[in-house]
Design a protein around this motif. Sequence first.
Motif, PDB file in Angstrom:
ATOM      1  N   HIS A 179       0.820  -1.212   0.000  1.00 51.99           N
ATOM      2  CA  HIS A 179       0.000   0.000   0.000  1.00 51.99           C
ATOM      3  C   HIS A 179       0.856   1.265   0.000  1.00 51.99           C
ATOM      4  O   HIS A 179       0.426   2.312  -0.488  1.00 51.99           O
ATOM      5  N   HIS A 180       2.028   1.167   0.580  1.00 51.07           N
ATOM      6  CA  HIS A 180       2.961   2.300   0.542  1.00 51.07           C
ATOM      7  C   HIS A 180       4.377   1.750   0.584  1.00 51.07           C
ATOM      8  O   HIS A 180       4.637   0.656   1.099  1.00 51.07           O
ATOM      9  N   LEU A 181       5.303   2.524   0.043  1.00 55.13           N
ATOM     10  CA  LEU A 181       6.701   2.125  -0.041  1.00 55.13           C
ATOM     11  C   LEU A 181       7.578   3.313   0.309  1.00 55.13           C
ATOM     12  O   LEU A 181       7.406   4.400  -0.250  1.00 55.13           O
ATOM     13  N   GLY A 182       8.502   3.110   1.214  1.00 56.45           N
ATOM     14  CA  GLY A 182       9.435   4.173   1.560  1.00 56.45           C
ATOM     15  C   GLY A 182      10.645   4.139   0.647  1.00 56.45           C
ATOM     16  O   GLY A 182      11.123   3.068   0.270  1.00 56.45           O
ATOM     17  N   VAL A 183      11.126   5.303   0.273  1.00 59.29           N
ATOM     18  CA  VAL A 183      12.315   5.415  -0.574  1.00 59.29           C
ATOM     19  C   VAL A 183      13.528   5.521   0.336  1.00 59.29           C
ATOM     20  O   VAL A 183      13.673   6.491   1.091  1.00 59.29           O
TER      21      VAL A 183
ATOM     22  N   ARG B 234       2.596   4.691 -12.273  1.00 59.17           N
ATOM     23  CA  ARG B 234       1.213   4.481 -12.698  1.00 59.17           C
ATOM     24  C   ARG B 234       0.255   4.297 -11.525  1.00 59.17           C
ATOM     25  O   ARG B 234      -0.872   4.794 -11.553  1.00 59.17           O
ATOM     26  N   PHE B 235       0.710   3.600 -10.483  1.00 58.37           N
ATOM     27  CA  PHE B 235      -0.223   3.184  -9.438  1.00 58.37           C
ATOM     28  C   PHE B 235       0.012   3.836  -8.073  1.00 58.37           C
ATOM     29  O   PHE B 235      -0.680   3.490  -7.114  1.00 58.37           O
ATOM     30  N   TYR B 236       0.969   4.760  -7.980  1.00 57.62           N
ATOM     31  CA  TYR B 236       1.255   5.405  -6.705  1.00 57.62           C
ATOM     32  C   TYR B 236       1.451   6.906  -6.911  1.00 57.62           C
ATOM     33  O   TYR B 236       1.767   7.361  -8.011  1.00 57.62           O
ATOM     34  N   ASN B 237       1.283   7.637  -5.829  1.00 56.94           N
ATOM     35  CA  ASN B 237       1.669   9.039  -5.788  1.00 56.94           C
ATOM     36  C   ASN B 237       2.930   9.156  -4.941  1.00 56.94           C
ATOM     37  O   ASN B 237       2.997   8.598  -3.843  1.00 56.94           O
ATOM     38  N   ARG B 238       3.914   9.859  -5.440  1.00 58.99           N
ATOM     39  CA  ARG B 238       5.133  10.093  -4.654  1.00 58.99           C
ATOM     40  C   ARG B 238       4.908  11.299  -3.749  1.00 58.99           C
ATOM     41  O   ARG B 238       4.450  12.354  -4.208  1.00 58.99           O
ATOM     42  N   THR B 239       5.197  11.130  -2.469  1.00 61.23           N
ATOM     43  CA  THR B 239       5.018  12.200  -1.497  1.00 61.23           C
ATOM     44  C   THR B 239       6.333  12.447  -0.757  1.00 61.23           C
ATOM     45  O   THR B 239       7.208  11.585  -0.729  1.00 61.23           O
ATOM     46  N   GLU B 240       6.434  13.611  -0.170  1.00 60.85           N
ATOM     47  CA  GLU B 240       7.602  13.966   0.643  1.00 60.85           C
ATOM     48  C   GLU B 240       7.127  14.162   2.072  1.00 60.85           C
ATOM     49  O   GLU B 240       6.471  15.150   2.387  1.00 60.85           O
ATOM     50  N   ASP B 241       7.426  13.224   2.933  1.00 63.83           N
ATOM     51  CA  ASP B 241       7.029  13.282   4.331  1.00 63.83           C
ATOM     52  C   ASP B 241       8.187  13.855   5.146  1.00 63.83           C
ATOM     53  O   ASP B 241       9.288  13.299   5.122  1.00 63.83           O
ATOM     54  N   PRO B 242       7.971  14.946   5.877  1.00 63.76           N
ATOM     55  CA  PRO B 242       9.065  15.561   6.643  1.00 63.76           C
ATOM     56  C   PRO B 242       9.709  14.600   7.644  1.00 63.76           C
ATOM     57  O   PRO B 242      10.903  14.685   7.897  1.00 63.76           O
TER      58      PRO B 242
ATOM     59  N   ARG C 246       9.268  10.954   7.583  1.00 68.20           N
ATOM     60  CA  ARG C 246       9.654   9.647   7.043  1.00 68.20           C
ATOM     61  C   ARG C 246      10.384   9.735   5.712  1.00 68.20           C
ATOM     62  O   ARG C 246      10.830   8.722   5.178  1.00 68.20           O
ATOM     63  N   GLY C 247      10.482  10.915   5.150  1.00 71.49           N
ATOM     64  CA  GLY C 247      11.171  11.064   3.880  1.00 71.49           C
ATOM     65  C   GLY C 247      10.267  10.755   2.692  1.00 71.49           C
ATOM     66  O   GLY C 247       9.048  10.613   2.832  1.00 71.49           O
ATOM     67  N   PRO C 248      10.857  10.639   1.498  1.00 72.91           N
ATOM     68  CA  PRO C 248      10.044  10.373   0.303  1.00 72.91           C
ATOM     69  C   PRO C 248       9.387   8.997   0.361  1.00 72.91           C
ATOM     70  O   PRO C 248       9.998   8.028   0.814  1.00 72.91           O
ATOM     71  N   ARG C 249       8.136   8.943  -0.091  1.00 69.81           N
ATOM     72  CA  ARG C 249       7.368   7.695  -0.051  1.00 69.81           C
ATOM     73  C   ARG C 249       6.480   7.611  -1.283  1.00 69.81           C
ATOM     74  O   ARG C 249       6.140   8.612  -1.897  1.00 69.81           O
ATOM     75  N   TYR C 250       6.109   6.393  -1.625  1.00 74.86           N
ATOM     76  CA  TYR C 250       5.093   6.154  -2.644  1.00 74.86           C
ATOM     77  C   TYR C 250       3.829   5.678  -1.937  1.00 74.86           C
ATOM     78  O   TYR C 250       3.842   4.669  -1.237  1.00 74.86           O
TER      79      TYR C 250
END
Length: 230
Positions: free
Chosen positions: A76-80, A105-113, A115-119
């Motif tokens: 459901h989510h993946l940490g970079v 295609r199937f995820y949004n990349r986010t920047e979490d202060p 946890r860092g970048p995540r999908y």
Amino acid sequence: MARELNTGQIYKLAEDAAELAKAREKNWLHPYVLSRLGALQALKSGADDPLRAARAKQRAKYLALLAALLRLESKHHLGVKAEGMEGLAKELRLKQPLAELLLGRFYNRTEDPARGPRYERPDALKALLLSYILAVAVVADEGVLDKEQFEELRAALKMDATKMAAALGQLGCQTKAGKVKVEREGRVVEVPSYSAMLLKQPDPRAPDAKTLAQCFPELRLDRPKAGGKK
């Protein structure tokens, strides 16, 4: 994208019983994909027939794609991490270009202060991923799912049978209600199930048999060329 699919692994598991047993034990591929390898091997046994060989090649490609999609379904989510996309590709057991394509295609990349970048995969993209999985599963079996296959896939996706039948209908399948026997809590019981068939499905042995892109034109499987339209 076809070059990035691990069809070699699919062929090897279909041909080598010891490797297949190891794959089941170590969970290399989703159990649903492993269950479809017998049908692939049956096609490959007639490799002297060019049409059967072509069908086997197509089926291996779709099963490899299905394996990749089912691997994503459980994430459901993946940490970079520090390794970036290379690390994510290794975690997903995918080649990096394919991992980049599917994550985009199937995820949004986010920047979490914190946890860092995540999908992250929102509900809308979860529905899109499920549609792809159902489409590829149907075409991998040349347009037909019997009641047992339907139930096996439904259980893997944890979907309601009626909702899954409706989703297949939206993808161009005709469904027929029925029942199938399954083992639950040590007892054999009958549960609702469906068979599904692509409408206007041509003879898969014919040279002009439909490809996945033709059956589901909204499913873009190839990456756009640099500078081209998406």
